[in-house]
Design a protein around this motif. Structure first.
Motif, PDB file in Angstrom:
ATOM      1  N   LYS B  30       0.643  -1.156   0.044  1.00  0.00           N
ATOM      2  CA  LYS B  30       0.076  -0.018   0.006  1.00  0.00           C
ATOM      3  C   LYS B  30       0.821   1.309  -0.251  1.00  0.00           C
ATOM      4  O   LYS B  30       0.670   2.183  -0.949  1.00  0.00           O
ATOM      5  CB  LYS B  30      -0.821  -0.061   1.150  1.00  0.00           C
ATOM      6  CG  LYS B  30      -2.330   0.540   0.985  1.00  0.00           C
ATOM      7  CD  LYS B  30      -3.111   0.318   2.262  1.00  0.00           C
ATOM      8  CE  LYS B  30      -4.175   1.174   2.512  1.00  0.00           C
ATOM      9  NZ  LYS B  30      -5.024   1.282   3.909  1.00  0.00           N
ATOM     10  N   LYS B  31       1.859   1.231   0.887  1.00  0.00           N
ATOM     11  CA  LYS B  31       2.864   2.311   1.024  1.00  0.00           C
ATOM     12  C   LYS B  31       3.486   2.575  -0.329  1.00  0.00           C
ATOM     13  O   LYS B  31       3.427   3.836  -0.814  1.00  0.00           O
ATOM     14  CB  LYS B  31       3.922   1.991   2.246  1.00  0.00           C
ATOM     15  CG  LYS B  31       3.573   2.943   3.231  1.00  0.00           C
ATOM     16  CD  LYS B  31       4.915   2.724   4.183  1.00  0.00           C
ATOM     17  CE  LYS B  31       4.580   2.997   5.645  1.00  0.00           C
ATOM     18  NZ  LYS B  31       5.484   2.473   6.535  1.00  0.00           N
ATOM     19  N   LYS B  33       2.560   1.728  -3.308  1.00  0.00           N
ATOM     20  CA  LYS B  33       1.358   2.165  -4.145  1.00  0.00           C
ATOM     21  C   LYS B  33       1.267   3.484  -4.067  1.00  0.00           C
ATOM     22  O   LYS B  33       1.315   4.423  -4.950  1.00  0.00           O
ATOM     23  CB  LYS B  33       0.299   1.265  -4.028  1.00  0.00           C
ATOM     24  CG  LYS B  33      -0.519   0.920  -5.402  1.00  0.00           C
ATOM     25  CD  LYS B  33      -1.537   0.032  -5.310  1.00  0.00           C
ATOM     26  CE  LYS B  33      -2.489  -0.014  -6.556  1.00  0.00           C
ATOM     27  NZ  LYS B  33      -3.733  -0.855  -6.107  1.00  0.00           N
ATOM     28  N   GLN B  34       1.221   3.906  -2.680  1.00  0.00           N
ATOM     29  CA  GLN B  34       1.081   5.233  -2.346  1.00  0.00           C
ATOM     30  C   GLN B  34       2.508   6.253  -2.898  1.00  0.00           C
ATOM     31  O   GLN B  34       2.122   7.168  -3.444  1.00  0.00           O
ATOM     32  CB  GLN B  34       0.778   5.569  -0.885  1.00  0.00           C
ATOM     33  CG  GLN B  34      -0.563   5.863  -0.433  1.00  0.00           C
ATOM     34  CD  GLN B  34      -0.664   5.821   1.127  1.00  0.00           C
ATOM     35  OE1 GLN B  34       0.109   5.457   1.794  1.00  0.00           O
ATOM     36  NE2 GLN B  34      -1.870   6.135   1.431  1.00  0.00           N
ATOM     37  N   LYS B  37       2.133   6.523  -6.591  1.00  0.00           N
ATOM     38  CA  LYS B  37       1.097   7.690  -6.789  1.00  0.00           C
ATOM     39  C   LYS B  37       1.697   9.064  -6.577  1.00  0.00           C
ATOM     40  O   LYS B  37       1.565   9.822  -7.398  1.00  0.00           O
ATOM     41  CB  LYS B  37      -0.159   7.404  -5.993  1.00  0.00           C
ATOM     42  CG  LYS B  37      -1.165   6.543  -6.715  1.00  0.00           C
ATOM     43  CD  LYS B  37      -2.375   6.538  -6.237  1.00  0.00           C
ATOM     44  CE  LYS B  37      -3.780   5.740  -6.761  1.00  0.00           C
ATOM     45  NZ  LYS B  37      -4.753   5.522  -6.000  1.00  0.00           N
ATOM     46  N   ILE B  38       2.435   9.086  -5.361  1.00  0.00           N
ATOM     47  CA  ILE B  38       2.714  10.714  -4.949  1.00  0.00           C
ATOM     48  C   ILE B  38       4.004  10.739  -6.012  1.00  0.00           C
ATOM     49  O   ILE B  38       3.846  11.885  -6.498  1.00  0.00           O
ATOM     50  CB  ILE B  38       3.254  10.341  -3.629  1.00  0.00           C
ATOM     51  CG1 ILE B  38       2.270  10.340  -2.565  1.00  0.00           C
ATOM     52  CG2 ILE B  38       4.069  11.646  -3.033  1.00  0.00           C
ATOM     53  CD1 ILE B  38       2.648  10.014  -1.117  1.00  0.00           C
TER      54      ILE B  38
END
Lengths: 298, 314
Positions: B30-31, B33-34, B37-38
């Motif tokens: 998740k991190k 992916k985050q 994304k960032i």
């Protein structure tokens, strides 16, 4: 009547208007121009055959060599503009919203190219109240150093760079950018995927995949631009500098214009035009030989 | 039992470990992916910023043109302390857009340009299409030789033919006439070449079917080839019109009478008349650009496609 005869007659019928115009305004003039290059003619007294004199005089004419150099110098705008076009195309090839708006905006200077734009840039380059020197002076104020912009179009050292800057501005988002964009969109996606699996970063992907894949486009743009470059430089120079200061923005085509239509030296002008043709032809051939091999065709 | 308990306990412990590990991986994914994304967000933001900066450089000069065209002459010649005063007119002088029409026959220049551009475009597209058809679709003796002649002259710079054509027109007494502007531009090897390349790509079947139905060559050309070639024809039309609209050198060479000037020559003449009146000059320049913008907006679709299609360069 036989079918093939019918077809041939129809074909000539279709071809006739264009072929007639082509013969009168292109084909015969090419021959006539070659003839003209061997005469002296001021349009008033009858033409006088002088053999190769026009060419001999031309090669001894220091102005001719100077104007050749000017023409080549001004072509510095070509690689600069091409690099800019490619960078822009790479940016626009990303999935971004509103990209059509950007494309239109970048295309504007190419679209409006012409006398109006050269007028505008004369004003921009005005040393006293042009916007460019105003920006330079204000940047100086902010940085705390006195900055003063040059006398762009009237200083011999700056006139050519000024024309190059304008040319890059005008062409960077134009035809070449669109050709590059089309080429980029044609690069197969799986090549990038393969490179990614091999752990390539963006930079490596560009050099290993994109650059070779778009090399035919680069080659095409380079050849077309150089051919155009040898024949360029009349309109902007005529409007903005009048070929000056001290002949520093006079190009080959400008010299042909002056010889033919200002000084009515028709023979001399035709001779320069033929030298220009030979230069363009040889250069195209050379580029084809040297760079043609390095181009990657899929 | 003990061992069973142990086993159970071990199993439990194992399960716990598995769960924990799973959760950890899920969180890190998740991190990641985050993070991705960032990163993508910032990349896009940076790209937008650069594109906007570039766009500003492109539009800036035009803005300067528009604002200058609306200023008082005195405002043009003063460097002001406030940067906005250099850009925004103190008073909007709309009169600048009326003045060119009065000082020179600007309306006449406009009409001349429109007339010449339309005539050249019509003639060039018509003769090019007519000539491209037999080159692409018919066989006749000498076809390849004639076509090679067309190709060969495309390499010859315009400057080579310019001088004899001028002499020919002078001999015919056509200098300083619209004929001198229109006729030499009405027949191009380039248009013929471009349309031929396009005609070659059209399927043969329709043509054969029409032939069987008793259609003659003119019918095939008119009913089948032309309708199928709309994109290519539109491209050639647009480029020819704009090229003629912007053409400066040839009208400058062959025209003498002010009343016959096209816009570019008229504008250059206007410049020599008004050496210092930049407000009028910029207004006149804007007036010259506006029709081109309209044509572009109208034909935008063909424009970009056409460039990709033909590799045309201005």
């Amino acid at each position: 009547m036989k079918n093939s005869t019918k077809e041939a007659l129809a074909a000539y019928g279709f071809l006739m208007p264009n072929l007639l115009g082509f013969l009168i305004f292109t084909s015969i003039p090419v021959g006539a121009s070659l003839f003209l290059s061997f005469v002296k003619w001021d349009l008033l007294s009858p033409p006088r055959f002088v053999g190769l004199t026009n060419f001999v005089e031309l090669f001894q004419d220091p102005f001719f060599w100077k104007y050749c150099w000017n023409t080549v110098y001004l072509m510095a705008a070509i690689p600069l503009g091409m690099a800019g076009s490619l960078i822009l195309a790479l940016g626009m090839n990303q999935k971004l919203k509103g990209i059509v708006v950007f494309r239109t905006v970048y295309f504007l200077p190419t679209l409006c190219a012409g006398v109006a734009i050269y007028m505008l840039w004369r004003l921009i380059y005005n040393p006293e109240f042009g916007v460019l020197n105003s920006i330079i002076a204000k940047t100086g104020q902010i940085l705390g150093v006195p900055l003063k912009g040059p006398y762009w179009l009237t200083d011999e050292a700056w006139a050519k760079p000024a024309l190059i800057i304008m040319s890059v501005w005008q062409t960077v988002g134009g035809y070449n950018m669109i050709l590059y964009l089309a080429a980029l969109q044609g690069v197969p996606r799986d090549l990038y995927d393969a490179a990614e699996v091999d752990g390539a970063n963006s930079w490596q992907k560009f050099w290993a995949v994109t650059w070779p894949q778009i090399s035919p486009t680069t080659f095409f743009i380079a050849i077309m631009s150089v051919i155009g470059g040898f024949q360029a430089g009349f309109d902007p120079a005529y409007i903005m500098t009048g070929g000056g200061p001290n002949g520093s923005t006079t190009t080959i085509i400008y010299y042909i214009y002056n010889n033919a239509f200002e000084w009515h030296k028709m023979g001399e002008a035709a001779a320069i035009a033929w030298v220009l043709f030979v230069i363009v032809f040889l250069f195209t051939l050379m580029q084809w030989r040297f760079f043609g091999k390095q181009v990657y065709y899929s | 039992m003990n061992s069973a308990f142990h086993t159970t306990g071990g199993a439990l412990k194992d399960a716990q470990t598995v769960l924990a590990v799973e959760q950890l991986t899920r969180e890190s994914a998740k991190k990641n992916k985050q993070g991705k994304k960032i990163r993508q967000f910032w990349e896009k933001a940076g790209l937008y910023f650069l594109l906007c900066l570039g766009a500003l450089t492109m539009v800036g000069p035009f803005m300067w043109m528009i604002t200058t065209s609306l200023k008082e002459p005195s405002q043009v010649f003063s460097f002001s302390k406030n940067w906005w005063e250099e850009w925004i007119p103190t008073a909007f002088v709309w009169r600048n857009y009326l003045e060119p029409w009065k000082v020179v026959p600007f309306a006449r220049f406009y009409l001349n340009s429109i007339f010449v551009a339309i005539m050249v475009t019509l003639a060039q597209v018509a003769t090019s299409a007519l000539a491209a058809y037999p080159f692409a679709r018919l066989t006749f003796p000498g076809r390849d030789k004639i076509f090679f002649g067309y190709l060969a002259t495309m390499m010859v710079p315009g400057a080579v033919t310019m001088i004899p054509v001028f002499i020919l027109l002078r001999y015919l007494g056509w200098i300083d006439s619209y004929k001198a502007l229109i006729l030499p531009a009405a027949f191009t090897a380039y248009g013929t070449f471009m349309l031929r390349q396009f005609f070659l790509t059209l399927p043969k079947d329709l043509e054969d079917a029409a032939k069987i139905d008793g259609c003659n060559y003119l019918g095939i050309f008119w009913r089948i080839i032309l309708p199928l070639s709309k994109p290519a024809l539109a491209t050639l039309t647009t480029f020819t019109f704009m090229g003629t609209w912007m053409n400066f050198m040839w009208p400058l060479i062959v025209l003498n009478t002010h009343e016959k000037f096209t816009l570019p020559v008229g504008l250059a003449y206007f410049q020599s008349l008004h050496h210092t009146d930049w407000t009028l000059l910029m207004a006149a320049s804007m007036l010259m650009i506006i029709p081109i913008l309209l044509v572009f907006i109208f034909n935008q679709r063909f424009f970009v496609e056409g460039i990709k299609l033909t590799g045309i360069k201005g």
